[in-house]
Design a protein around this motif. Structure first.
Motif, PDB file in Angstrom:
ATOM      1  N   THR A 186       0.848  -1.184   0.000  1.00 60.54           N
ATOM      2  CA  THR A 186       0.000   0.000   0.000  1.00 60.54           C
ATOM      3  C   THR A 186       0.890   1.242   0.000  1.00 60.54           C
ATOM      4  O   THR A 186       2.105   1.147   0.084  1.00 60.54           O
ATOM      5  N   GLY A 187       0.280   2.391  -0.076  1.00 66.43           N
ATOM      6  CA  GLY A 187       1.001   3.648   0.055  1.00 66.43           C
ATOM      7  C   GLY A 187       2.107   3.817  -0.974  1.00 66.43           C
ATOM      8  O   GLY A 187       1.905   3.623  -2.174  1.00 66.43           O
ATOM      9  N   VAL A 188       3.305   4.187  -0.476  1.00 66.08           N
ATOM     10  CA  VAL A 188       4.454   4.431  -1.345  1.00 66.08           C
ATOM     11  C   VAL A 188       4.807   3.183  -2.152  1.00 66.08           C
ATOM     12  O   VAL A 188       5.104   3.264  -3.344  1.00 66.08           O
ATOM     13  N   SER A 189       4.753   2.039  -1.514  1.00 67.73           N
ATOM     14  CA  SER A 189       5.100   0.798  -2.202  1.00 67.73           C
ATOM     15  C   SER A 189       4.179   0.554  -3.401  1.00 67.73           C
ATOM     16  O   SER A 189       4.638   0.218  -4.495  1.00 67.73           O
ATOM     17  N   ARG A 190       2.891   0.744  -3.202  1.00 71.89           N
ATOM     18  CA  ARG A 190       1.925   0.552  -4.296  1.00 71.89           C
ATOM     19  C   ARG A 190       2.203   1.552  -5.415  1.00 71.89           C
ATOM     20  O   ARG A 190       2.200   1.205  -6.595  1.00 71.89           O
ATOM     21  N   ALA A 191       2.488   2.798  -5.054  1.00 66.94           N
ATOM     22  CA  ALA A 191       2.763   3.826  -6.063  1.00 66.94           C
ATOM     23  C   ALA A 191       4.004   3.474  -6.882  1.00 66.94           C
ATOM     24  O   ALA A 191       4.024   3.644  -8.105  1.00 66.94           O
ATOM     25  N   ILE A 192       5.040   2.980  -6.224  1.00 69.35           N
ATOM     26  CA  ILE A 192       6.275   2.604  -6.923  1.00 69.35           C
ATOM     27  C   ILE A 192       6.013   1.442  -7.874  1.00 69.35           C
ATOM     28  O   ILE A 192       6.428   1.464  -9.033  1.00 69.35           O
ATOM     29  N   HIS A 193       5.314   0.429  -7.394  1.00 71.37           N
ATOM     30  CA  HIS A 193       5.012  -0.724  -8.250  1.00 71.37           C
ATOM     31  C   HIS A 193       4.139  -0.317  -9.437  1.00 71.37           C
ATOM     32  O   HIS A 193       4.376  -0.755 -10.566  1.00 71.37           O
ATOM     33  N   ASP A 194       3.148   0.525  -9.186  1.00 69.93           N
ATOM     34  CA  ASP A 194       2.273   0.970 -10.274  1.00 69.93           C
ATOM     35  C   ASP A 194       3.056   1.755 -11.321  1.00 69.93           C
ATOM     36  O   ASP A 194       2.867   1.567 -12.521  1.00 69.93           O
ATOM     37  N   ALA A 195       3.942   2.641 -10.871  1.00 66.58           N
ATOM     38  CA  ALA A 195       4.706   3.474 -11.801  1.00 66.58           C
ATOM     39  C   ALA A 195       5.758   2.673 -12.569  1.00 66.58           C
ATOM     40  O   ALA A 195       6.035   2.964 -13.727  1.00 66.58           O
ATOM     41  N   ALA A 196       6.344   1.673 -11.919  1.00 66.19           N
ATOM     42  CA  ALA A 196       7.407   0.890 -12.563  1.00 66.19           C
ATOM     43  C   ALA A 196       6.864  -0.150 -13.538  1.00 66.19           C
ATOM     44  O   ALA A 196       7.536  -0.520 -14.487  1.00 66.19           O
ATOM     45  N   GLY A 197       5.669  -0.642 -13.287  1.00 67.81           N
ATOM     46  CA  GLY A 197       5.080  -1.663 -14.141  1.00 67.81           C
ATOM     47  C   GLY A 197       5.282  -3.070 -13.590  1.00 67.81           C
ATOM     48  O   GLY A 197       5.980  -3.276 -12.595  1.00 67.81           O
ATOM     49  N   PRO A 198       4.675  -4.055 -14.247  1.00 63.13           N
ATOM     50  CA  PRO A 198       4.659  -5.421 -13.728  1.00 63.13           C
ATOM     51  C   PRO A 198       6.034  -6.091 -13.639  1.00 63.13           C
ATOM     52  O   PRO A 198       6.211  -7.034 -12.862  1.00 63.13           O
ATOM     53  N   ASP A 199       6.999  -5.614 -14.402  1.00 62.84           N
ATOM     54  CA  ASP A 199       8.330  -6.222 -14.320  1.00 62.84           C
ATOM     55  C   ASP A 199       8.959  -6.031 -12.945  1.00 62.84           C
ATOM     56  O   ASP A 199       9.736  -6.864 -12.495  1.00 62.84           O
ATOM     57  N   LEU A 200       8.616  -4.936 -12.280  1.00 65.21           N
ATOM     58  CA  LEU A 200       9.154  -4.696 -10.934  1.00 65.21           C
ATOM     59  C   LEU A 200       8.639  -5.752  -9.968  1.00 65.21           C
ATOM     60  O   LEU A 200       9.402  -6.289  -9.161  1.00 65.21           O
ATOM     61  N   PHE A 201       7.381  -6.066 -10.046  1.00 71.33           N
ATOM     62  CA  PHE A 201       6.801  -7.081  -9.169  1.00 71.33           C
ATOM     63  C   PHE A 201       7.503  -8.424  -9.375  1.00 71.33           C
ATOM     64  O   PHE A 201       7.891  -9.087  -8.413  1.00 71.33           O
ATOM     65  N   ALA A 202       7.706  -8.806 -10.621  1.00 75.37           N
ATOM     66  CA  ALA A 202       8.372 -10.078 -10.925  1.00 75.37           C
ATOM     67  C   ALA A 202       9.816 -10.083 -10.423  1.00 75.37           C
ATOM     68  O   ALA A 202      10.283 -11.074  -9.855  1.00 75.37           O
ATOM     69  N   ALA A 203      10.521  -8.995 -10.625  1.00 76.02           N
ATOM     70  CA  ALA A 203      11.920  -8.923 -10.178  1.00 76.02           C
ATOM     71  C   ALA A 203      12.013  -8.955  -8.658  1.00 76.02           C
ATOM     72  O   ALA A 203      12.898  -9.616  -8.094  1.00 76.02           O
ATOM     73  N   ALA A 204      11.113  -8.243  -7.986  1.00 79.14           N
ATOM     74  CA  ALA A 204      11.119  -8.242  -6.521  1.00 79.14           C
ATOM     75  C   ALA A 204      10.785  -9.627  -5.978  1.00 79.14           C
ATOM     76  O   ALA A 204      11.397 -10.097  -5.020  1.00 79.14           O
ATOM     77  N   ALA A 205       9.839 -10.302  -6.619  1.00 74.73           N
ATOM     78  CA  ALA A 205       9.458 -11.645  -6.183  1.00 74.73           C
ATOM     79  C   ALA A 205      10.604 -12.637  -6.343  1.00 74.73           C
ATOM     80  O   ALA A 205      10.697 -13.618  -5.616  1.00 74.73           O
ATOM     81  N   ALA A 206      11.497 -12.375  -7.298  1.00 75.60           N
ATOM     82  CA  ALA A 206      12.623 -13.277  -7.547  1.00 75.60           C
ATOM     83  C   ALA A 206      13.772 -13.089  -6.556  1.00 75.60           C
ATOM     84  O   ALA A 206      14.681 -13.920  -6.504  1.00 75.60           O
ATOM     85  N   PRO A 250      16.133  -3.555 -10.864  1.00 70.77           N
ATOM     86  CA  PRO A 250      16.108  -2.427 -11.803  1.00 70.77           C
ATOM     87  C   PRO A 250      14.855  -1.576 -11.577  1.00 70.77           C
ATOM     88  O   PRO A 250      13.870  -2.037 -10.984  1.00 70.77           O
ATOM     89  N   GLY A 251      14.862  -0.360 -12.080  1.00 67.03           N
ATOM     90  CA  GLY A 251      13.731   0.548 -11.932  1.00 67.03           C
ATOM     91  C   GLY A 251      12.631   0.351 -12.962  1.00 67.03           C
ATOM     92  O   GLY A 251      11.536   0.882 -12.809  1.00 67.03           O
ATOM     93  N   PHE A 252      12.906  -0.370 -14.024  1.00 69.47           N
ATOM     94  CA  PHE A 252      11.947  -0.648 -15.094  1.00 69.47           C
ATOM     95  C   PHE A 252      11.304   0.636 -15.612  1.00 69.47           C
ATOM     96  O   PHE A 252      11.988   1.457 -16.181  1.00 69.47           O
ATOM     97  N   GLY A 253      10.020   0.869 -15.410  1.00 72.07           N
ATOM     98  CA  GLY A 253       9.340   2.034 -15.974  1.00 72.07           C
ATOM     99  C   GLY A 253       9.571   3.347 -15.245  1.00 72.07           C
ATOM    100  O   GLY A 253       9.032   4.376 -15.648  1.00 72.07           O
ATOM    101  N   LEU A 254      10.373   3.331 -14.215  1.00 67.92           N
ATOM    102  CA  LEU A 254      10.678   4.551 -13.463  1.00 67.92           C
ATOM    103  C   LEU A 254      11.836   5.302 -14.098  1.00 67.92           C
ATOM    104  O   LEU A 254      12.629   4.726 -14.839  1.00 67.92           O
ATOM    105  N   LYS A 255      11.985   6.578 -13.766  1.00 70.46           N
ATOM    106  CA  LYS A 255      13.173   7.321 -14.170  1.00 70.46           C
ATOM    107  C   LYS A 255      14.389   6.841 -13.391  1.00 70.46           C
ATOM    108  O   LYS A 255      15.514   6.916 -13.884  1.00 70.46           O
TER     109      LYS A 255
END
Length: 173
Positions: free
Chosen positions: A35-55, A68-73
């Motif tokens: 939730t909160g900041v974490s949800r915002a970061i995942h939403d902005a970075a895209g689904p690849d962030l979730f997969a990388a974090a899960a790994a 990696p930051g994926f869809g983030l700056k």
């Protein structure tokens, strides 16, 4: 030769929009979107962030992993798992300090020169904002003192209110 100083400052705004080497995600132990900041970061970075974090290997409280930051700056995202504040007498401040220190170590290991932190554990984990800000600033200052040439910039980021006030007070103390 004059030593360059690391810039430490409070930034009011959206951490996901920063063009910086590393942003820190205040993550839950499973490193999911949360939730909160974490949800915002995942939403902005895209689904690849979730997969990388899960790994990543399991990351316990007081530790962190990096993806990696994926869809983030931002080039990288450090996923730091902060403590749940219970009584303040269970070492929560030491666990929070380890989160900040480990995030800084991972940033430097990846060659990052700039890092942005949210106010870790001050949301759903109920860490008192003023105490969390003091721990964050003291930990970053100690790291910078021990590694004076490692970083150019450290930002403490919040969207407003009590976290901005607490971070500003800790930084100017």
């Amino acid at each position: 030769m004059e030593q360059e100083l690391t810039e430490l400052r409070v930034h009011q705004g959206d951490i996901t929009a920063l063009d910086i080497d590393v942003i820190v995600n205040a993550a839950a132990p499973g490193l999911g979107g949360g939730t909160g900041v974490s949800r915002a970061i995942h939403d902005a970075a895209g689904p690849d962030l979730f997969a990388a974090a899960a790994a990543l290997d399991p990351v316990g409280r007081g530790d962190a992993g990096i993806t990696p930051g994926f869809g983030l700056k931002a080039r990288w995202v450090v996923h730091a798992v902060g403590p749940v504040y219970v009584t303040g007498k269970m070492g929560e401040d030491k666990v929070l300090a380890r989160c900040y220190r480990r995030a800084l170590e991972l940033c430097v290991e990846k060659g990052g020169r700039s890092i942005a932190f949210p106010a870790i554990s001050t949301g759903a984990y109920r860490f008192p904002k003023a105490l969390a800000a003091q721990v964050a600033v003291a930990t970053v200052r100690a790291f910078v003192a021990d590694h004076p040439d490692a970083l150019d910039q450290v930002l403490f980021v919040a969207t407003g209110g009590d976290n901005i006030q607490a971070l500003t007070a800790a930084l100017t103390a």
